[in-house]
Design an enzyme around this catalytic site. Structure first.
Site, short mmCIF file in Angstrom:
data_model
loop_
_atom_site.label_atom_id
_atom_site.label_comp_id
_atom_site.label_asym_id
_atom_site.label_seq_id
_atom_site.Cartn_x
_atom_site.Cartn_y
_atom_site.Cartn_z
N LYS A 1 0.82 -1.21 0.00
CA LYS A 1 0.00 0.00 0.00
C LYS A 1 0.86 1.27 0.00
O LYS A 1 2.07 1.21 0.24
CB LYS A 1 -0.93 -0.05 1.22
CG LYS A 1 -1.96 -1.20 1.14
CD LYS A 1 -2.93 -1.13 2.32
CE LYS A 1 -3.98 -2.22 2.23
NZ LYS A 1 -4.97 -2.12 3.34
N TYR B 1 -12.38 -2.35 -3.70
CA TYR B 1 -12.88 -2.44 -2.33
C TYR B 1 -14.42 -2.38 -2.25
O TYR B 1 -14.97 -2.05 -1.19
CB TYR B 1 -12.28 -1.33 -1.47
CG TYR B 1 -10.88 -1.64 -0.95
CD1 TYR B 1 -10.65 -2.74 -0.12
CD2 TYR B 1 -9.80 -0.83 -1.26
CE1 TYR B 1 -9.38 -3.03 0.36
CE2 TYR B 1 -8.52 -1.12 -0.77
CZ TYR B 1 -8.32 -2.22 0.03
OH TYR B 1 -7.08 -2.51 0.53
N PHE C 1 -15.59 3.53 6.93
CA PHE C 1 -14.25 3.96 6.53
C PHE C 1 -14.02 3.91 5.02
O PHE C 1 -12.92 4.18 4.55
CB PHE C 1 -13.19 3.12 7.25
CG PHE C 1 -13.30 1.63 7.02
CD1 PHE C 1 -12.81 1.04 5.86
CD2 PHE C 1 -13.89 0.81 7.97
CE1 PHE C 1 -12.90 -0.32 5.64
CE2 PHE C 1 -13.99 -0.56 7.76
CZ PHE C 1 -13.49 -1.13 6.59
N ARG D 1 -1.63 -13.77 4.79
CA ARG D 1 -2.32 -13.05 5.87
C ARG D 1 -1.60 -13.24 7.20
O ARG D 1 -1.57 -12.33 8.04
CB ARG D 1 -3.79 -13.48 5.95
CG ARG D 1 -4.58 -12.93 4.76
CD ARG D 1 -6.06 -13.13 4.88
NE ARG D 1 -6.67 -12.36 5.95
CZ ARG D 1 -7.17 -11.14 5.81
NH1 ARG D 1 -7.13 -10.51 4.66
NH2 ARG D 1 -7.74 -10.52 6.83
N THR E 1 -5.31 -6.68 10.90
CA THR E 1 -5.63 -5.42 10.22
C THR E 1 -5.13 -4.22 11.00
O THR E 1 -4.56 -3.28 10.45
CB THR E 1 -7.17 -5.31 10.04
OG1 THR E 1 -7.65 -6.52 9.43
CG2 THR E 1 -7.53 -4.12 9.18
N ARG F 1 2.56 -5.78 9.32
CA ARG F 1 1.79 -4.65 9.85
C ARG F 1 2.34 -4.18 11.20
O ARG F 1 2.35 -2.99 11.50
CB ARG F 1 0.31 -5.01 9.91
CG ARG F 1 -0.32 -4.97 8.51
CD ARG F 1 -1.62 -5.70 8.44
NE ARG F 1 -2.39 -5.37 7.24
CZ ARG F 1 -3.53 -5.95 6.92
NH1 ARG F 1 -4.02 -6.91 7.69
NH2 ARG F 1 -4.18 -5.61 5.83
N ASN G 1 -2.09 0.47 6.55
CA ASN G 1 -1.54 -0.73 7.18
C ASN G 1 -0.67 -1.58 6.24
O ASN G 1 -0.58 -2.79 6.37
CB ASN G 1 -2.65 -1.55 7.83
CG ASN G 1 -3.69 -2.02 6.85
OD1 ASN G 1 -3.60 -1.73 5.66
ND2 ASN G 1 -4.68 -2.74 7.32
N HIS H 1 -2.09 -5.49 1.61
CA HIS H 1 -3.38 -6.17 1.42
C HIS H 1 -3.12 -7.63 1.11
O HIS H 1 -2.15 -7.95 0.41
CB HIS H 1 -4.15 -5.55 0.25
CG HIS H 1 -5.32 -6.40 -0.19
ND1 HIS H 1 -6.54 -6.32 0.43
CD2 HIS H 1 -5.42 -7.38 -1.13
CE1 HIS H 1 -7.36 -7.21 -0.13
NE2 HIS H 1 -6.70 -7.86 -1.08
N GLU I 1 -9.90 -11.19 -7.15
CA GLU I 1 -9.01 -10.03 -7.02
C GLU I 1 -7.86 -10.09 -8.03
O GLU I 1 -7.45 -9.06 -8.58
CB GLU I 1 -8.46 -9.94 -5.59
CG GLU I 1 -9.53 -9.58 -4.57
CD GLU I 1 -9.02 -9.51 -3.15
OE1 GLU I 1 -9.84 -9.26 -2.25
OE2 GLU I 1 -7.80 -9.69 -2.92
#
Ligand code: IDP
Ligand code: MG
Length: 146
Positions: A11, A51, A59, A87, A93, A104, A114, A117, A128
């Site tokens: 990100k 998203y 948010f 993950r 998150t 993270r 964060n 993804h 995705e």
């Protein structure tokens, strides 16, 4: 466990901080290999579309602003159990809740900014990946050579 693929995004905060290499090292050390990778500066429609599952969340608007605020790296990672593995390496998150040593925990600025993804299921991973890449963009490795 089968070799599978997942979508990963580094990100804007990760690129801004200059920690692409450190994050990729973590992913590679976990046995995940990029099979497609590109730099992008997401447009609003791209970020909103990606998203879309979160569009009713409070948010959402802020998340889209953030994800379009700077360049990102979008990549497909391949490896044993890639969805869960990615993950696990990313961590929770909210960086305040992320385990020691996770991406993270190490790099995230906030629950929004964060750093990374990762798809949350094999089915979402397929969708995705297709959102960002054509089948012909994906390279192949000989996993027997590892
Ligand atoms: P995940 O990225 O760990 O799967 P999701 O719940 O799918 O988390 O949320 C997608 C993204 O939206 C998060 O990675 C984060 O950037 C942002 N986000 C999630 N929850 C919040 C929040 O409570 N406030 C602000 N941004 C959030
Ligand atoms: Mg998610």
């Amino acid at each position: 466990m089968a070799v599978e693929r997942t979508l990963s995004i580094l990100k804007p905060d990760a690129l801004q901080q200059g920690v692409i290499g450190k994050i990729l090292t973590k992913l590679e050390e976990a046995g995940l290999k990029p099979v497609a990778m590109k730099m992008m500066h997401l447009t609003r429609p791209e970020a909103e579309g990606f998203y879309a599952v979160h569009k009713e969340r409070p948010f959402f608007k802020s998340l889209v602003e953030y994800m379009t605020s700077g360049p990102v790296i979008v990549q497909v990672l391949e490896g044993e159990n890639a969805v869960a593995k990615n993950r696990e390496v990313m961590g929770a998150t909210d960086p305040a809740k992320a385990a020691e040593g996770t991406i993270r925990k190490l790099f995230a600025k906030s629950i929004e900014a964060n750093s990374a993804h990762g798809s949350d299921s094999a089915e979402n991973a397929r969708n995705e990946i297709a959102w960002f890449f054509a089948q012909t963009d994906l390279v192949r490795y000989d996993w027997k050579k590892r």
